[in-house]
Design a protein around this motif. Structure first.
Motif, mmCIF file in Angstrom:
data_model
loop_
_atom_site.group_PDB
_atom_site.id
_atom_site.type_symbol
_atom_site.label_atom_id
_atom_site.label_comp_id
_atom_site.label_asym_id
_atom_site.label_seq_id
_atom_site.Cartn_x
_atom_site.Cartn_y
_atom_site.Cartn_z
ATOM 1 N N GLN A 528 -64.828 -59.352 -2.307
ATOM 2 C CA GLN A 528 -65.541 -60.343 -1.501
ATOM 3 C C GLN A 528 -64.966 -60.354 -0.082
ATOM 4 O O GLN A 528 -63.754 -60.251 0.117
ATOM 5 C CB GLN A 528 -65.433 -61.729 -2.173
ATOM 6 N N HIS A 529 -65.846 -60.498 0.862
ATOM 7 C CA HIS A 529 -65.543 -60.400 2.293
ATOM 8 C C HIS A 529 -64.309 -61.205 2.733
ATOM 9 O O HIS A 529 -63.434 -60.681 3.429
ATOM 10 C CB HIS A 529 -66.791 -60.900 3.037
ATOM 11 N N HIS A 530 -64.225 -62.449 2.316
ATOM 12 C CA HIS A 530 -63.148 -63.300 2.847
ATOM 13 C C HIS A 530 -61.816 -63.048 2.162
ATOM 14 O O HIS A 530 -60.754 -63.210 2.769
ATOM 15 C CB HIS A 530 -63.577 -64.767 2.815
ATOM 16 N N ALA A 532 -61.064 -60.027 1.453
ATOM 17 C CA ALA A 532 -60.675 -58.826 2.218
ATOM 18 C C ALA A 532 -59.995 -59.220 3.527
ATOM 19 O O ALA A 532 -58.987 -58.627 3.927
ATOM 20 C CB ALA A 532 -61.895 -57.949 2.485
ATOM 21 N N HIS A 533 -60.554 -60.236 4.198
ATOM 22 C CA HIS A 533 -59.909 -60.733 5.426
ATOM 23 C C HIS A 533 -58.446 -61.092 5.138
ATOM 24 O O HIS A 533 -57.539 -60.712 5.885
ATOM 25 C CB HIS A 533 -60.629 -62.003 5.910
ATOM 26 N N ILE A 534 -58.221 -61.838 4.064
ATOM 27 C CA ILE A 534 -56.868 -62.314 3.754
ATOM 28 C C ILE A 534 -55.960 -61.136 3.364
ATOM 29 O O ILE A 534 -54.810 -61.051 3.805
ATOM 30 C CB ILE A 534 -56.903 -63.395 2.645
ATOM 31 N N LEU A 552 -61.686 -68.334 8.332
ATOM 32 C CA LEU A 552 -62.622 -69.065 9.188
ATOM 33 C C LEU A 552 -63.448 -68.007 9.896
ATOM 34 O O LEU A 552 -62.952 -67.303 10.779
ATOM 35 C CB LEU A 552 -61.861 -69.937 10.188
ATOM 36 N N ASP A 553 -64.702 -67.901 9.504
ATOM 37 C CA ASP A 553 -65.435 -66.681 9.810
ATOM 38 C C ASP A 553 -66.879 -66.990 10.160
ATOM 39 O O ASP A 553 -67.322 -68.141 10.097
ATOM 40 C CB ASP A 553 -65.365 -65.797 8.550
ATOM 41 N N GLY A 554 -67.592 -65.936 10.513
ATOM 42 C CA GLY A 554 -69.041 -66.043 10.606
ATOM 43 C C GLY A 554 -69.559 -66.188 9.196
ATOM 44 O O GLY A 554 -69.271 -67.169 8.524
ATOM 45 N N ASN A 787 -61.398 -60.409 13.405
ATOM 46 C CA ASN A 787 -62.828 -60.304 13.094
ATOM 47 C C ASN A 787 -63.052 -59.208 12.031
ATOM 48 O O ASN A 787 -62.107 -58.709 11.447
ATOM 49 C CB ASN A 787 -63.626 -60.036 14.383
ATOM 50 N N ASP A 788 -64.294 -58.803 11.840
ATOM 51 C CA ASP A 788 -64.589 -57.904 10.722
ATOM 52 C C ASP A 788 -64.020 -56.495 10.876
ATOM 53 O O ASP A 788 -64.128 -55.675 9.964
ATOM 54 C CB ASP A 788 -66.101 -57.857 10.474
ATOM 55 N N ALA A 789 -63.377 -56.219 12.005
ATOM 56 C CA ALA A 789 -62.694 -54.931 12.166
ATOM 57 C C ALA A 789 -61.524 -54.804 11.187
ATOM 58 O O ALA A 789 -61.050 -53.702 10.931
ATOM 59 C CB ALA A 789 -62.193 -54.778 13.602
ATOM 60 N N CYS A 790 -61.049 -55.922 10.639
ATOM 61 C CA CYS A 790 -59.903 -55.852 9.710
ATOM 62 C C CYS A 790 -60.344 -55.690 8.259
ATOM 63 O O CYS A 790 -59.518 -55.441 7.386
ATOM 64 C CB CYS A 790 -59.027 -57.097 9.858
ATOM 65 N N ILE A 791 -61.626 -55.837 7.982
ATOM 66 C CA ILE A 791 -62.111 -55.831 6.594
ATOM 67 C C ILE A 791 -61.736 -54.538 5.861
ATOM 68 O O ILE A 791 -61.274 -54.568 4.730
ATOM 69 C CB ILE A 791 -63.651 -56.046 6.550
ATOM 70 N N SER A 792 -61.901 -53.399 6.531
ATOM 71 C CA SER A 792 -61.630 -52.122 5.853
ATOM 72 C C SER A 792 -60.168 -52.025 5.425
ATOM 73 O O SER A 792 -59.859 -51.479 4.366
ATOM 74 C CB SER A 792 -62.012 -50.950 6.757
HETATM 75 FE FE FE Z 1 -65.796 -61.678 8.470
#
Ligand code: FE
Ligand code: ZN
Ligand code: ZN
Length: 807
Positions: A528-530, A532-534, A552-554, A787-792
């Motif tokens: 899940q996206h968030h 992944a952020h963590i 805290l995201d879009g 931002n979402d650049a860190c997701i990968s």
């Molecule tokens: Fe995000």
């Protein structure tokens, strides 16, 4: 020693050594009891950065004999001689490193003394050594090369492609490994005898500098109109470029990682024309200035900022703009910040110097600043080749400064902001100067490919205990960008000589990145996206214990098929334990993800949920200035049709910005929040209450009533600057109080912070401070953007751990 920092690459033999070993230091010293022989194994950025010639010179200086070679373990130095000389050698080795070298570990052991040895040698590396081959990032021009460039007696005087072992292009001119000239875009420029001599001399600054070039043998520039008619060559081309710019023309300039579109930063008219033709209506434009003095006249610069501006990465730095400067607001109408960079290639340096000289002569009071924005049409990737530039930028640019050194790998300028209070660095975009340096992980694991998200996409490939996050790729919905994404996946596998064992994708079923997952014929995991952020921020801190994560995201696709984006999470990487503990007040997004681009819809949704009457909502005349009238949204909300529920924090900012009349429809991501942050009254100290509440086993933050407080003040005609400030502070205090409760309940006091909302300076500066004051330990991003650049990165490290746990 272990001075690991997240920026150093374990760079490998990208500078293949000559085929014969070179001997130095004839020594006929009589060894005595103080003699010693040791072996040093060194890792870090020590290969391909002039490290072995450096070792060779140190050995020479200290009259020591032995060998130096590259291996899969790192650089191995065997050295023998007087123990005091060895002591001195080690001291100099650590403290006088070449500019690009970084040591992350140094292991020393005693070895038998070899009485046969009488010289110091650089031993050649063979391809079979199994090196961790890695290409260095592109590095800005060094002072020695600038001196060459400015010296009329030097054969590289005013030559725009001057470089050496300590500086110049790397990543962007290299298609595949090993990093040597035939594999770079310099392959078609055979070295002239003078350059060849430099290249072969271990005591020369250009020893094995793969892009080494001079006016006789290297690339050249030329200047054309949009019909590709050549108007000038070499030095004349630079002169014409500067003249065109000063006449108010837009020039497409071929740079290092792609084209820039350049124009005068002081000329309102040309900026408007550029914005219009590039379809970049309000999004900030970056500027380039010749030197730090010019930057000083334009913006406030702290010591830390100065270090970044003048450092070798040379990102675009977001600085606080000074009042009354002749740079018009059109550069960045939505913010008080201005993106500034200094020249990083000799070509840019020459252009900016000439421009400064020209102005000094004609218009001494005007700052020598040029807009340097990515050469592309809005949302497409930055353009690489001359032909592509002429066809696709022909509509925007009046002139072209071209050259014949091909850019093989696309790489935008990196963007960074130093937070005013904490002086910590916050990445907005991680690309040129940083890619492909890895993030160092706590432990080694299998090779995993993280596929990223959808906008601001990157990919990440892990190799042992290194995570290689790609340069900024962009929004995959654009087909050119999607091609670039596919190429990057293969390019990284190639330059790292690594095939992934599994891929990790986002849960969002319509993300193109997730749809790619099945095409690899490999095991696919979803995260899940968030979460992944963590995981990303935890990886950067080498943290594998339990944390409370604040994402805290879009928006990101949630496990319950709603759109998450203001999430309180429990993550225990070591135990692979993930829980959602709470979230912001849910609201409906009328029209689903369309509302992301139309914040007025979200504002109406908040009001609807607060029970504000339709009649009252409709009275806000600015809402109905569009053909889509508010009652159309009302009907959607009443019937909950075409609506998706969201807990997004970014959408809350949008709603407040729209309510205050700052924005209706955005023309770039985050515009509403950026405008809202800009208008804050910094002297306002009170804040709106933001309480917590329990529901369905979650501990939530009552952001609906936070919005209600905004609405009440706004109805009473309160100043929007005060409202904005009270909102920002209220949210931060609410977040801290909820986090404290969760921390107590879980007995976990490490708090990981990630998500696009942390691009808001107020939140990313203030929230960690407040958390610290409450006895909590915030963990923030240090080497990738929030931002979402860190997701990968988060995806890839999660995959590594999952496989590790399974085996
Ligand atoms: Fe995000
Ligand atoms: Zn140099
Ligand atoms: Zn030459």
């Amino acid at each position: 020693m272990d001075k690991s920092t997240p920026h150093q690459a374990k760079d490998s033999s990208y500078n293949p050594e000559p085929s014969n070993s070179m001997a130095l230091v004839s020594s006929d010293t009589d060894y005595d009891s103080t003699d010693q022989a040791i072996c040093l194994t060194i890792t870090g950025q020590v290969q391909g950065v002039g490290f072995r010639p450096f070792v060779y010179r140190l050995a020479d200086d200290n009259k020591l004999v032995g060998t130096v070679k590259n291996s899969s373990q790192g650089v191995i130095i065997e050295i023998q001689g007087r123990s005091d000389s060895i002591f001195q050698f080690k001291d100099q080795l650590i403290n006088q490193l070449p500019p690009l070298a970084e040591i992350t570990s140094l292991k020393e052991e005693s070895i038998p003394f070899d009485h046969e040895r009488s010289s110091f040698e650089i031993i050649i590396s063979s391809r079979e050594d199994g090196h961790n081959v890695l290409i260095s990032p592109d590095i800005c021009i060094c002072q020695d090369c600038l001196d060459d460039l400015g010296d009329p007696q030097n054969r590289r005087y005013l030559y725009p492609f001057t470089n050496c072992t300590n500086c110049g292009p790397r990543f962007t001119i290299t298609k595949s490994i090993p990093y040597d000239r035939p594999h770079t875009s310099m392959a078609c420029f055979p070295l002239c005898p003078s350059c060849q001599q430099e290249y072969e001399n271990p005591l020369d600054r250009r020893f094995h500098a793969q892009p080494n070039a001079c006016p006789d043998c290297g690339p050249q520039v030329w200047f054309t109109d949009s019909q590709n008619d050549c108007l000038a060559k070499t030095d004349q081309a630079l002169e014409k470029t500067v003249a065109a710019l000063s006449q108010g023309l837009i020039v497409a300039i071929k740079g290092l990682g792609g084209f820039h579109l350049a124009c005068q930063a002081t000329d309102n008219k040309v900026i408007k024309r550029l914005r219009h033709s590039k379809n970049r209506l309000d999004k900030p434009l970056a500027i380039m200035v010749p030197d730090i003095e010019t930057a000083d006249n334009i913006a406030y610069i702290s010591e830390e900022e100065r270090t970044w501006l003048e450092g070798r990465i040379r990102p675009i730095l977001l600085l606080k703009k000074k009042p009354d400067i002749s740079i018009p607001d059109e550069i960045a109408p939505d913010t008080n910040l201005i993106g500034v960079m200094l020249p990083y290639t000799p070509l840019h340096w020459l252009i900016l110097q000439r421009y400064k000289d020209l102005l000094g002569y004609k218009r001494p009071n005007q700052p020598a600043a040029l807009v340097m924005t990515s050469g592309n049409n809005s949302s497409e990737p930055i353009i690489l080749s001359n032909r592509e530039a002429l066809t696709r930028l022909g509509r925007i640019a009046d002139r072209f400064l071209l050259h014949n050194r091909d850019i093989l790998v696309r790489c935008d300028d990196s963007v960074l902001h130093i937070l005013p209070n904490s002086q910590t660095s916050l990445y907005y975009r991680r690309a040129r100067g940083l890619t492909p340096r890895p993030v160092f992980l706590k432990q080694s694991g299998p090779a995993i490919l993280g596929l990223g998200a959808e906008t601001k996409t990157t990919i990440c490939l892990t190799k042992k205990d290194h995570a290689f996050v790609s340069q900024h790729i962009g929004d995959l919905k654009d087909s050119e960008t999607f091609d670039f994404y596919r190429q990057t996946i293969f390019h990284f596998q190639d330059i790292l000589q690594t095939k992934p064992e599994a891929v990790v994708a986002d849960l969002h079923p319509s993300y193109l990145s997730s749809q790619q997952a099945q095409t690899f014929q490999l095991p696919v995991f979803y995260l899940q996206h968030h979460f992944a952020h963590i995981h990303a921020v935890l990886a950067e801190h080498k943290h594998d214990g339990p944390v409370i994560g604040l994402a805290l995201d879009g928006t990101g696709y949630g496990e319950d098929h709603t759109l998450w984006g203001g999430e309180f999470l429990y993550v225990h990487p070591e135990k692979n334990d993930h829980q959602r503990l709470g979230h912001l007040s849910p609201v409906l997004l009328p029209g689903g993800e369309t509302a992301i681009n139309e914040p007025w819809r979200t504002a109406q949704s908040y009001l609807f949920q607060l029970g504000v009457s339709e009649e009252k909502i409709q009275r806000q005349s600015w809402w109905s200035s569009d053909e889509q009238t508010p009652d159309f949204i009302q009907k959607m909300l009443e019937k909950s049709s075409h609506c998706i529920q969201t807990t997004s924090c970014g959408r809350l900012f949008d709603a407040v910005a729209a309510l205050l009349g700052l924005v209706r429809i955005i023309n770039y991501e985050g515009q509403g929040a950026i405008l809202l942050e800009k208008i804050q009254d910094p002297f306002e100290t009170s804040w709106y209450p933001c309480h917590t509440y329990c529901q369905n086993g979650y501990l939530n933050l009552d952001t609906l009533n936070l919005f209600a407080a905004v609405y009440e003040d706004w109805q009473n005609g309160q100043d929007p600057g005060k409202i904005s400030r009270r909102f920002h502070l209220g949210l931060c205090h609410g977040l801290v109080s909820l986090t404290s409760q969760l921390a107590e309940a879980k007995g976990v006091f490490d708090i990981a912070l990630s998500g696009g909302v942390f691009q808001n300076t107020t939140i990313s500066d203030y929230l960690p401070q407040l958390l610290t004051k409450s006895g909590l330990k915030p963990l923030v991003h240090t080497s990738t953007p929030p931002n979402d650049a860190c997701i990968s990165l988060g995806q890839a490290v999660y995959g590594q751990r999952l496989i590790h746990l399974e085996s």
